[in-house]
Design a protein around this motif. Sequence first.
Motif, PDB file in Angstrom:
ATOM      1  N   ILE A  16       0.847  -1.197   0.000  1.00  0.00           N
ATOM      2  CA  ILE A  16       0.000   0.000   0.000  1.00  0.00           C
ATOM      3  C   ILE A  16       0.880   1.243   0.000  1.00  0.00           C
ATOM      4  N   VAL A  17       0.595   2.168  -0.915  1.00  0.00           N
ATOM      5  CA  VAL A  17       1.312   3.459  -0.933  1.00  0.00           C
ATOM      6  C   VAL A  17       0.557   4.398   0.018  1.00  0.00           C
ATOM      7  N   PHE A  18       0.685   4.102   1.297  1.00  0.00           N
ATOM      8  CA  PHE A  18      -0.153   4.757   2.310  1.00  0.00           C
ATOM      9  C   PHE A  18       0.122   6.245   2.456  1.00  0.00           C
ATOM     10  N   ARG A  19       1.336   6.666   2.236  1.00  0.00           N
ATOM     11  CA  ARG A  19       1.618   8.102   2.354  1.00  0.00           C
ATOM     12  C   ARG A  19       0.925   8.871   1.230  1.00  0.00           C
ATOM     13  N   ASP A  20       0.925   8.291   0.045  1.00  0.00           N
ATOM     14  CA  ASP A  20       0.201   8.902  -1.076  1.00  0.00           C
ATOM     15  C   ASP A  20      -1.295   8.966  -0.759  1.00  0.00           C
ATOM     16  N   SER A  21      -1.799   7.928  -0.090  1.00  0.00           N
ATOM     17  CA  SER A  21      -3.208   7.921   0.311  1.00  0.00           C
ATOM     18  C   SER A  21      -3.494   9.011   1.342  1.00  0.00           C
ATOM     19  N   ILE A  22      -2.564   9.215   2.267  1.00  0.00           N
ATOM     20  CA  ILE A  22      -2.717  10.296   3.246  1.00  0.00           C
ATOM     21  C   ILE A  22      -2.831  11.629   2.512  1.00  0.00           C
ATOM     22  N   LYS A  23      -1.949  11.842   1.560  1.00  0.00           N
ATOM     23  CA  LYS A  23      -1.956  13.102   0.806  1.00  0.00           C
ATOM     24  C   LYS A  23      -3.281  13.290   0.063  1.00  0.00           C
ATOM     25  N   ILE A  24      -3.716  12.272  -0.653  1.00  0.00           N
ATOM     26  CA  ILE A  24      -4.959  12.359  -1.440  1.00  0.00           C
ATOM     27  C   ILE A  24      -6.154  12.637  -0.522  1.00  0.00           C
TER      28      ILE A  24
END
Length: 160
Positions: free
Chosen positions: A102-110
């Motif tokens: 999971i690209v979780f940091r990208d998800s946080i940003k989005i």
Amino acid sequence: MLARISVSSFVILSALLFSAALAKVPEKEDAVRLVEYTTEQIAIDFTGVVSKINAGDGEYLIKDYENLYVFIYDEDLNMIAHPVKTKLIGKNFSGKKDAAGIVFRDSIKIKALAAGQGWQEYIYQKPTGEGLQFEKKTTYFKLVKAGDRQYFICSGVYAK
């Protein structure tokens, strides 16, 4: 120099410190309170707060709790503040995956750009007495603006 602290900030910090004396394992509400407190302090002195976090200051690294601290990404997903893993400061995490892919940091940003705040689950290394092990973690995040940049203020808890 005496730091300015609002009444609500004092209440939030007192609640964190008081609850730290009673319990060692943080709850999701503790992460929210720490992010909210940090957000208030950033509005007063962004640079000072980042310096305190990176120095491991007790306002942002609640040592009586197991792994309760705040960390900050900038809008490009560069880690700009972390009180425990200072070697991560300055590194870019865009596109980086957790152990489950999971690209979780990208998800946080989005999510932060869309809703301003929220929660993100992922798998992360948890320090234990036997070294590191991967466990489920959920992080509360909030979007803040300082100067002409946006930042993601985060604090997470491991699953029980």
